[in-house]
Design an enzyme around this catalytic site. Structure first.
Site, mmCIF file in Angstrom:
data_model
loop_
_atom_site.group_PDB
_atom_site.id
_atom_site.type_symbol
_atom_site.label_atom_id
_atom_site.label_comp_id
_atom_site.label_asym_id
_atom_site.label_seq_id
_atom_site.Cartn_x
_atom_site.Cartn_y
_atom_site.Cartn_z
ATOM 1 N N ASP A 61 3.944 -4.573 3.563
ATOM 2 C CA ASP A 61 4.694 -3.536 4.287
ATOM 3 C C ASP A 61 5.939 -3.078 3.531
ATOM 4 O O ASP A 61 6.945 -2.703 4.139
ATOM 5 C CB ASP A 61 5.109 -4.017 5.696
ATOM 6 C CG ASP A 61 3.945 -4.608 6.451
ATOM 7 O OD1 ASP A 61 2.883 -3.965 6.453
ATOM 8 O OD2 ASP A 61 4.085 -5.696 7.023
ATOM 9 N N HIS A 105 -0.899 1.273 5.561
ATOM 10 C CA HIS A 105 0.029 2.080 4.785
ATOM 11 C C HIS A 105 0.383 3.322 5.588
ATOM 12 O O HIS A 105 -0.501 4.037 6.038
ATOM 13 C CB HIS A 105 -0.607 2.500 3.444
ATOM 14 C CG HIS A 105 -0.827 1.350 2.516
ATOM 15 N ND1 HIS A 105 -1.577 1.440 1.372
ATOM 16 C CD2 HIS A 105 -0.373 0.082 2.547
ATOM 17 C CE1 HIS A 105 -1.578 0.271 0.751
ATOM 18 N NE2 HIS A 105 -0.865 -0.567 1.460
ATOM 19 N N ARG A 132 -21.713 -17.266 -0.637
ATOM 20 C CA ARG A 132 -22.948 -16.580 -1.043
ATOM 21 C C ARG A 132 -24.107 -16.861 -0.087
ATOM 22 O O ARG A 132 -23.984 -17.626 0.831
ATOM 23 C CB ARG A 132 -23.326 -16.938 -2.492
ATOM 24 C CG ARG A 132 -22.275 -16.500 -3.502
ATOM 25 C CD ARG A 132 -22.193 -17.411 -4.676
ATOM 26 N NE ARG A 132 -21.709 -18.715 -4.268
ATOM 27 C CZ ARG A 132 -22.085 -19.873 -4.809
ATOM 28 N NH1 ARG A 132 -22.969 -19.880 -5.775
ATOM 29 N NH2 ARG A 132 -21.580 -21.005 -4.391
ATOM 30 N N THR A 186 1.701 -1.659 11.246
ATOM 31 C CA THR A 186 0.834 -0.473 11.281
ATOM 32 C C THR A 186 -0.548 -0.858 11.794
ATOM 33 O O THR A 186 -1.237 -0.069 12.422
ATOM 34 C CB THR A 186 0.663 0.098 9.849
ATOM 35 O OG1 THR A 186 1.917 0.073 9.195
ATOM 36 C CG2 THR A 186 0.139 1.508 9.851
HETATM 37 P P1 IMP Z 1 -5.082 -11.817 7.269
HETATM 38 O O1 IMP Z 1 -4.929 -10.995 6.030
HETATM 39 O O2 IMP Z 1 -5.464 -10.996 8.466
HETATM 40 O O3 IMP Z 1 -5.962 -13.004 7.075
HETATM 41 O O4 IMP Z 1 -3.622 -12.422 7.634
HETATM 42 C C1 IMP Z 1 -3.001 -13.383 6.813
HETATM 43 C C2 IMP Z 1 -1.494 -13.170 6.820
HETATM 44 O O5 IMP Z 1 -1.197 -12.000 6.089
HETATM 45 C C3 IMP Z 1 -0.891 -12.959 8.208
HETATM 46 O O6 IMP Z 1 0.400 -13.522 8.226
HETATM 47 C C4 IMP Z 1 -0.798 -11.449 8.323
HETATM 48 O O7 IMP Z 1 0.193 -11.040 9.223
HETATM 49 C C5 IMP Z 1 -0.442 -11.105 6.897
HETATM 50 N N1 IMP Z 1 -0.840 -9.760 6.505
HETATM 51 C C6 IMP Z 1 -2.058 -9.336 6.179
HETATM 52 N N2 IMP Z 1 -2.008 -8.052 5.807
HETATM 53 C C7 IMP Z 1 -0.738 -7.662 5.869
HETATM 54 C C8 IMP Z 1 -0.056 -6.448 5.561
HETATM 55 O O8 IMP Z 1 -0.624 -5.440 5.129
HETATM 56 N N3 IMP Z 1 1.274 -6.455 5.784
HETATM 57 C C9 IMP Z 1 1.942 -7.546 6.214
HETATM 58 N N4 IMP Z 1 1.362 -8.687 6.498
HETATM 59 C C10 IMP Z 1 0.022 -8.758 6.324
#
Ligand code: IMP
Length: 452
Positions: free
Chosen positions: A26, A54, A163, A326
């Site tokens: 972010d 985004h 896999r 978002t």
């Molecule tokens: P996951 O990607 O859904 O497995 O989440 C794993 C960690 O990454 C969590 O703490 C989410 O809040 C964080 N996270 C995943 N994508 C984003 C992003 O685009 N911005 C901020 N935090 C993210």
């Protein structure tokens, strides 16, 4: 003498660029991609999935993108979803339709035939794992969940690595293989899903029914078929034709599965090295790596955030910076800028320059604190980042206090328009990190940008 076989060997030019987040996601990468896209012929995503979000404001209209590279908002660009992305095809179609409804032409979009598919059961599994981590086993409370977006990211990447039962975008176009993979995956997960099935409605059960899933997956595959391509070849041809590619990272370096604050990370390689595995373009083609950082820190989900604030300043930053996810709408955790972390991320990515976003959010604060070291449990102070989540949670931030700036700066067009203290803040960042600040963003609009 090197052997050339009589062929003149010309080393490939490093003509591509990458935009990568230096914090916990972010950071405002969407805006940076949008700014740089004009100088490139294609924009490619190399990691993550619909967990990313985004926001880009163009002509006063706010676009929220999750899977599609932000470069799509630039007419005439090729937009590529690389093989390193995990694609929820239903979300992708929703996003395409949403963009088309706002008048955005998406004909330049293509998706890797090798990108893995996030199936509805991956999202259920994500939720079940999160619930288990909170609940614990044998009556003992769990250590706490990861706070994932529950978008099935971890389970989809795990399936890819295991896999056998994984589904790639090209499999959506092969009905027999598709059905077999779905049946196998559900068989493997039966132990997890059978208790979950109790008391579920017909609509919910459709997400773990072979017939229903095979039919839906085949249908969405037909819809996406024209854009499913060998994107490595598409990108290699772009380069061979003298074109330039901009690579867009999702999430942030501190959420990288290897270099982030494990286990509170996402499932993919967010760092710039992910470009190679996630698209098939070697990272040495990158001439510019722009690291994006906010003027403060935020984090969504669980895990350490050493500079976290829970006071009026946090509230002020959250509201002024619209710090709500978002993707999930969750309020983001907020803290002072952690320069120890940013310096580490800059090094891990080999950033050639920095873009500071949301500087305008800090206007009105008398003092701005910046973390320049960590005090460890034994009382010693280090300026080394601590990637291990448990150890980082024990570290106390050591701050340098900088003078705040009272004036609103969202109308600034050049560095000379910034108040002295705001400029000093930017200079402090460049000096501490040891990499030049190329761009300062003072608002969400394209025009609210200072090119340094
Ligand atoms: P996951 O990607 O859904 O497995 O989440 C794993 C960690 O990454 C969590 O703490 C989410 O809040 C964080 N996270 C995943 N994508 C984003 C992003 O685009 N911005 C901020 N935090 C993210």
């Amino acid at each position: 003498m090197p052997i050339t076989g009589g062929v003149e060997f010309k080393p490939a030019k490093a003509s591509c660029s990458a935009v990568v987040g230096l914090q916990w996601g972010d950071e405002g990468k969407g805006k940076a991609v949008d700014l740089l896209a004009g100088e490139h012929d294609a924009v490619a995503r190399y990691n993550g999935g619909a967990n990313a979000g985004h926001s880009v404001v163009v002509g006063g209209v706010r676009f929220s993108l999750h899977l599609i590279p932000s470069g799509i908002l630039y007419p005439g660009k090729r937009a590529v979803i690389g093989n390193g992305v995990v694609v929820d095809p239903w979300k992708l179609v929703e996003e395409i339709d949403g963009l088309n409804a706002k008048g955005v032409n998406t004909s330049g979009l293509c998706v890797s035939d090798r990108a893995h598919v996030v199936m509805p059961y991956h999202k259920i599994e994500d939720g079940l794992r999160e619930d288990l981590l909170s609940r614990g086993v044998d009556g003992k409370k769990g250590s706490g969940n990861l706070g994932t977006t529950r978008r099935g990211i971890g389970p989809a990447y795990a399936e890819k690595v295991q896999r056998g039962c994984a589904i790639r975008m090209s499999d959506l176009l092969k009905p027999a293989a598709l059905r077999e993979r779905i049946a196998m995956a559900l068989e493997v997960k039966a132990g997890m899903f059978n208790p979950w099935k109790e008391g579920k409605s017909g609509a919910e059960l459709a997400d773990v029914s072979v017939d229903s899933l095979a039919e839906r997956a085949e249908r969405i595959g037909q819809r996406l078929a024209p854009m499913i391509k060998d994107t490595t070849q598409v990108l290699q041809e772009t380069l061979a034709g003298g074109g330039r590619i901009l690579f867009e990272s999702a999430n942030g370096t501190l959420l990288d599965v290897d270099h982030g604050t494990y286990p509170f990370v996402t499932g993919s390689s967010c760092v710039v090295a992910g470009v190679g595995t996630g698209t098939g373009i070697p990272p040495m083609r990158l001439g510019r790596v722009l690291g994006i950082m906010k003027a403060y820190s935020t984090r969504v989900g669980s895990g350490p955030l050493p500079t976290e604030l829970n006071d009026d300043v946090a509230h002020r930053i959250r509201e002024r910076g619209r710090e709500y996810g978002t993707t999930t709408g969750r309020p983001r955790r907020v803290g002072w800028l952690d320069l120890v972390a940013v310096k580490y991320s800059t090094a891990v990515n080999g950033a050639t320059g920095i873009c500071i976003t949301l500087l305008d959010v800090l206007a009105g604060l008398t003092t701005i604190r910046v973390c320049t070291g960590y005090r460890l449990a034994d009382g010693t102070v280090t300026d080394r980042f601590i990637p291990d989540a448990g150890d980082l949670a024990m570290a106390q931030p050591v701050y340098t206090d900088l003078e705040g700036f009272g004036d609103e700066i969202s109308g600034a067009k050049k560095l000379a328009d910034l108040p002295r203290a705001a400029l000093a803040y930017v200079e402090f960042v460049a000096r501490f990190v040891g990499v030049p600040v190329d761009i300062v963003s003072v608002g969400p609009g394209r025009e609210q940008t200072i090119m340094c």
